[in-house]
Write a protein that holds these residues in place. Structure first.
Motif, PDB file in Angstrom:
ATOM      1  N   GLU A   1      -2.502  35.365 -51.057  1.00 33.09           N
ATOM      2  CA  GLU A   1      -2.336  35.439 -52.511  1.00 33.09           C
ATOM      3  C   GLU A   1      -1.091  36.247 -52.872  1.00 33.09           C
ATOM      4  O   GLU A   1      -0.284  35.828 -53.702  1.00 33.09           O
ATOM      5  CB  GLU A   1      -3.563  36.087 -53.143  1.00 33.09           C
ATOM      6  CG  GLU A   1      -3.439  36.272 -54.639  1.00 33.09           C
ATOM      7  CD  GLU A   1      -4.531  37.144 -55.224  1.00 33.09           C
ATOM      8  OE1 GLU A   1      -4.291  37.705 -56.302  1.00 33.09           O
ATOM      9  OE2 GLU A   1      -5.603  37.280 -54.612  1.00 33.09           O
ATOM     10  N   TYR A   2      -0.933  37.404 -52.241  1.00 32.22           N
ATOM     11  CA  TYR A   2       0.227  38.245 -52.532  1.00 32.22           C
ATOM     12  C   TYR A   2       1.540  37.559 -52.156  1.00 32.22           C
ATOM     13  O   TYR A   2       2.529  37.639 -52.882  1.00 32.22           O
ATOM     14  CB  TYR A   2       0.117  39.575 -51.789  1.00 32.22           C
ATOM     15  CG  TYR A   2      -0.935  40.517 -52.297  1.00 32.22           C
ATOM     16  CD1 TYR A   2      -1.506  40.388 -53.562  1.00 32.22           C
ATOM     17  CD2 TYR A   2      -1.370  41.569 -51.501  1.00 32.22           C
ATOM     18  CE1 TYR A   2      -2.466  41.274 -54.006  1.00 32.22           C
ATOM     19  CE2 TYR A   2      -2.327  42.468 -51.950  1.00 32.22           C
ATOM     20  CZ  TYR A   2      -2.871  42.319 -53.194  1.00 32.22           C
ATOM     21  OH  TYR A   2      -3.816  43.211 -53.645  1.00 32.22           O
TER      22      TYR A   2
ATOM     23  N   TYR B   1       2.130  47.383 -48.167  1.00 37.14           N
ATOM     24  CA  TYR B   1       1.527  46.094 -47.814  1.00 37.14           C
ATOM     25  C   TYR B   1       2.506  44.965 -48.093  1.00 37.14           C
ATOM     26  O   TYR B   1       2.700  44.065 -47.276  1.00 37.14           O
ATOM     27  CB  TYR B   1       0.235  45.918 -48.616  1.00 37.14           C
ATOM     28  CG  TYR B   1      -0.646  44.801 -48.137  1.00 37.14           C
ATOM     29  CD1 TYR B   1      -1.482  44.973 -47.049  1.00 37.14           C
ATOM     30  CD2 TYR B   1      -0.659  43.572 -48.777  1.00 37.14           C
ATOM     31  CE1 TYR B   1      -2.310  43.955 -46.610  1.00 37.14           C
ATOM     32  CE2 TYR B   1      -1.481  42.549 -48.351  1.00 37.14           C
ATOM     33  CZ  TYR B   1      -2.299  42.749 -47.261  1.00 37.14           C
ATOM     34  OH  TYR B   1      -3.110  41.740 -46.832  1.00 37.14           O
TER      35      TYR B   1
ATOM     36  N   ILE C   1       1.230  44.966 -56.520  1.00 35.72           N
ATOM     37  CA  ILE C   1       0.878  44.812 -55.108  1.00 35.72           C
ATOM     38  C   ILE C   1       1.279  46.104 -54.406  1.00 35.72           C
ATOM     39  O   ILE C   1       2.387  46.603 -54.631  1.00 35.72           O
ATOM     40  CB  ILE C   1       1.614  43.612 -54.477  1.00 35.72           C
ATOM     41  CG1 ILE C   1       1.226  42.313 -55.182  1.00 35.72           C
ATOM     42  CG2 ILE C   1       1.310  43.523 -52.986  1.00 35.72           C
ATOM     43  CD1 ILE C   1       2.046  41.106 -54.746  1.00 35.72           C
TER      44      ILE C   1
ATOM     45  N   PHE D   1      -7.004  34.585 -48.618  1.00 30.95           N
ATOM     46  CA  PHE D   1      -7.046  36.001 -48.325  1.00 30.95           C
ATOM     47  C   PHE D   1      -6.028  36.707 -49.212  1.00 30.95           C
ATOM     48  O   PHE D   1      -5.103  36.083 -49.743  1.00 30.95           O
ATOM     49  CB  PHE D   1      -6.723  36.260 -46.847  1.00 30.95           C
ATOM     50  CG  PHE D   1      -7.799  35.777 -45.916  1.00 30.95           C
ATOM     51  CD1 PHE D   1      -8.953  36.511 -45.730  1.00 30.95           C
ATOM     52  CD2 PHE D   1      -7.642  34.587 -45.228  1.00 30.95           C
ATOM     53  CE1 PHE D   1      -9.949  36.069 -44.874  1.00 30.95           C
ATOM     54  CE2 PHE D   1      -8.628  34.135 -44.364  1.00 30.95           C
ATOM     55  CZ  PHE D   1      -9.777  34.883 -44.186  1.00 30.95           C
ATOM     56  N   LYS D   2      -6.175  38.013 -49.358  1.00 32.62           N
ATOM     57  CA  LYS D   2      -5.258  38.789 -50.197  1.00 32.62           C
ATOM     58  C   LYS D   2      -3.809  38.622 -49.738  1.00 32.62           C
ATOM     59  O   LYS D   2      -2.908  38.507 -50.554  1.00 32.62           O
ATOM     60  CB  LYS D   2      -5.622  40.278 -50.190  1.00 32.62           C
ATOM     61  CG  LYS D   2      -6.720  40.632 -51.130  1.00 32.62           C
ATOM     62  CD  LYS D   2      -6.237  40.542 -52.561  1.00 32.62           C
ATOM     63  CE  LYS D   2      -7.335  40.980 -53.483  1.00 32.62           C
ATOM     64  NZ  LYS D   2      -7.076  40.635 -54.857  1.00 32.62           N
ATOM     65  N   SER D   3      -3.581  38.613 -48.449  1.00 30.47           N
ATOM     66  CA  SER D   3      -2.205  38.498 -47.966  1.00 30.47           C
ATOM     67  C   SER D   3      -1.578  37.181 -48.401  1.00 30.47           C
ATOM     68  O   SER D   3      -0.419  37.144 -48.809  1.00 30.47           O
ATOM     69  CB  SER D   3      -2.139  38.660 -46.440  1.00 30.47           C
ATOM     70  OG  SER D   3      -3.021  37.780 -45.807  1.00 30.47           O
TER      71      SER D   3
ATOM     72  N   LYS E   1     -10.385  29.242 -50.641  1.00 34.67           N
ATOM     73  CA  LYS E   1     -10.362  30.680 -50.861  1.00 34.67           C
ATOM     74  C   LYS E   1      -9.244  31.275 -50.030  1.00 34.67           C
ATOM     75  O   LYS E   1      -9.156  31.049 -48.832  1.00 34.67           O
ATOM     76  CB  LYS E   1     -11.698  31.288 -50.467  1.00 34.67           C
ATOM     77  CG  LYS E   1     -11.739  32.772 -50.640  1.00 34.67           C
ATOM     78  CD  LYS E   1     -13.107  33.211 -51.088  1.00 34.67           C
ATOM     79  CE  LYS E   1     -13.230  34.710 -51.105  1.00 34.67           C
ATOM     80  NZ  LYS E   1     -12.467  35.360 -52.118  1.00 34.67           N
TER      81      LYS E   1
END
Length: 83
Positions: free
Chosen positions: A8-9, A40, A36, A4-6, A2
């Protein structure tokens, strides 16, 4: 695994830049194309630059491009640089 968003981005941004064949990618375009948040993504791109994955060109026609050969970039390195 899994992410984190960071992470993935960051991965999505690098994959997008890899498809542009060395063209400069402004953060505004990356943000719009990848959906995105702009601020961020700006911070993430700074982290990727500090880690040596991308290089930046300042100015009106500036942006980011991949700085390393794609074969040298590993997923775990990307995750470590932004988490």
């Amino acid at each position: 695994m899994k992410l984190f968003k960071s992470s993935e981005y960051a991965i999505r941004a690098l994959v997008y830049m890899a498809t542009t064949e060395g063209d400069l990618c402004p953060v505004q375009r990356l943000s719009a194309e990848l959906n995105i948040p702009f601020k961020y993504l700006g911070r993430l791109m700074s982290n990727l630059r500090e880690a040596g994955f991308v290089e930046s060109v300042r100015g009106k026609n500036g942006g980011y491009r991949i700085a390393k050969p794609l074969g040298e970039i590993r997923l775990e390195q990307i995750v470590d640089s932004v988490e």
